[in-house]
Design an enzyme around this catalytic site. Sequence first.
Site, PDB file in Angstrom:
ATOM      1  N   GLU A 272      -5.447  -8.521  -1.558  1.00  0.00           N
ATOM      2  CA  GLU A 272      -6.221  -8.492  -0.416  1.00  0.00           C
ATOM      3  C   GLU A 272      -7.723  -7.845  -0.689  1.00  0.00           C
ATOM      4  O   GLU A 272      -7.885  -6.943  -1.420  1.00  0.00           O
ATOM      5  CB  GLU A 272      -5.779  -7.200   0.452  1.00  0.00           C
ATOM      6  CG  GLU A 272      -4.264  -7.437   1.117  1.00  0.00           C
ATOM      7  CD  GLU A 272      -3.926  -6.072   2.001  1.00  0.00           C
ATOM      8  OE1 GLU A 272      -4.531  -5.696   2.798  1.00  0.00           O
ATOM      9  OE2 GLU A 272      -2.676  -6.199   2.110  1.00  0.00           O
TER      10      GLU A 272
ATOM     11  N   GLU B  30       0.706  -1.207   0.140  1.00  0.00           N
ATOM     12  CA  GLU B  30      -0.034   0.017  -0.041  1.00  0.00           C
ATOM     13  C   GLU B  30       0.963   1.057   0.048  1.00  0.00           C
ATOM     14  O   GLU B  30       0.750   2.199   0.945  1.00  0.00           O
ATOM     15  CB  GLU B  30      -1.032   0.022   1.235  1.00  0.00           C
ATOM     16  CG  GLU B  30      -1.893  -1.146   1.069  1.00  0.00           C
ATOM     17  CD  GLU B  30      -2.805  -1.316   2.472  1.00  0.00           C
ATOM     18  OE1 GLU B  30      -2.785  -0.875   3.295  1.00  0.00           O
ATOM     19  OE2 GLU B  30      -3.833  -1.911   2.265  1.00  0.00           O
TER      20      GLU B  30
HETATM   21  C1  BG6 Z   1      -4.523  -3.492   4.878  1.00  0.00           C
HETATM   22  C2  BG6 Z   1      -3.035  -3.842   5.174  1.00  0.00           C
HETATM   23  O1  BG6 Z   1      -4.735  -2.116   4.542  1.00  0.00           O
HETATM   24  O2  BG6 Z   1      -5.784  -3.633   5.277  1.00  0.00           O
HETATM   25  C3  BG6 Z   1      -3.071  -4.946   6.204  1.00  0.00           C
HETATM   26  O3  BG6 Z   1      -2.405  -4.249   4.239  1.00  0.00           O
HETATM   27  C4  BG6 Z   1      -4.616  -4.774   7.363  1.00  0.00           C
HETATM   28  O4  BG6 Z   1      -2.080  -4.998   7.055  1.00  0.00           O
HETATM   29  C5  BG6 Z   1      -5.681  -4.985   6.367  1.00  0.00           C
HETATM   30  O5  BG6 Z   1      -4.454  -5.643   8.357  1.00  0.00           O
HETATM   31  C6  BG6 Z   1      -6.967  -4.803   6.990  1.00  0.00           C
HETATM   32  O6  BG6 Z   1      -7.163  -3.887   7.749  1.00  0.00           O
HETATM   33  P1  BG6 Z   1      -7.428  -3.861   9.273  1.00  0.00           P
HETATM   34  O7  BG6 Z   1      -7.459  -2.470   9.844  1.00  0.00           O
HETATM   35  O8  BG6 Z   1      -8.873  -4.359   9.355  1.00  0.00           O
HETATM   36  O9  BG6 Z   1      -6.652  -4.896   9.639  1.00  0.00           O
END
Ligand code: BG6
Length: 465
Positions: A356, A166
Amino acid sequence: MVKNNEKAFPEGFFRGGAVTSFQTEGAWNEGGKGPSIVDARPVKEGQSDWKTAVDFYHRYKEDIALFKEMGFNAYRTSISWSRIFPDGEGEVNEEGLQFYDDLFDEMIANGIQPVITLYHFDLPLALREKYNGFASREVIDLFDRYARTVFKRYGHKVKYWLTFNEQNLVLTNPDFWGVKLEGAENEEALRYQVTHNAFVAHAKAVKSLHELVPGGQMAGMVTYMATYPNTCKPEDAIANMKAKELLVDFYFDVFAHGEYPSYITSDLKRKGIMPVFEEGDAELLKDNTVDYLSISYYQSQTVSAEKADGNWLISGVTPNPGLKTNEWGWAIDPIGLRVCLKDMYARYRLPIFITENGIGVREVLNENNTVEDDYRIEYLSEHIKQVKIAIEEGVNVFGYLTWGSTDLISSGGSFEKRYGFVFVNRGETDLRDLKRYKKKSFDWYKNVIATNGADLSYKESISVK
Ligand code: BG6
């Protein structure tokens, strides 16, 4: 039963899950690892620290067996820089290198291609203390040394790499790159200098990968929050365009075209804060563009001109009132994912890897030692459906990974926001036995993979908790 669209993914499509080292491994001070800036983060009252996470460091064989059972053919994690160079510089730690050798061997033996992020917000602590992180050019060179070390060691096992997780968060969160802004003569100028330094470090890693690993594929990655104009007013349309330029386009433009876009340079020159380009930087960026683009996608928002306050950072972003949200207020918007994919492909014509996507939910084990996570099944099914439509519409997407596979610690340091197909039995501070239990979504995802995405069906009318 909602059937969704029945077309399968293309042959060879990557499907699996994604995590990071520090959100899963634990063993924060084992195997010669040095502390990272994550280990030094203050722990919020009642929340987990980062010391054990889900103990993947010791339990990865058990977890990989579960991923194999689901049919994963790819799994994204990150290498912890401070396992390889405990202080970020100096002697390499052979034990750390061996850990990832063993881990990648285990994945490959189970038919799972490792997809590896070089840096996921976990700078070796010593580099923050000594150099102020990526504010310093020294750290760019140290990052390249680390990157070259792991490319040489794992290049024959790992073909798909990402430089920074990111990277588009660097401007708003330079602390994730180990940078303290206090004391800066001009804070905004420093933010842009760090952003530039991250681009240079990224381009050097692309260059090193291509030199050292035949067939190595490097991505630039952003978190893509879809944004829409808040109304059909032209003012909102232009406000949205400007927010998107700073949030997303700037990064993809540099990754793919190798130069700063004029909508950024015009602004920076007017303000007199163009970052310092050292000799060779412009050529380095131009000559080392990426092989593919990667995104994380979770949610969408809107942008309102009225709410924009002229602030130099991203301004006027407000919640989309028409959408359901998860418990953390993240708007659920599967079509938004397709909007992002189509926009990216039209602009850059590069292959896209979604690394993701998922939903965090508070969950407990029921009396049958499982979790009936129909909301997760619905969320994933609807998002995958949009990916398949985007592919039908001509977008070249070659992989889709969910966020989390087992549960893991969330980015904010809480364990209650769970993402996995596999429940991990631990609380915030109570580690319990860390045992793994399959949730309902485990079998659902297994079937999605077995049918290569053709069968996304799920029980109707479940709404997100
Ligand atoms: C992404 C990151 O922004 O989102 C992760 O790469 C993160 O590290 C994931 O865990 C989900 O966000 P969160 O805040 O729900 O853990």
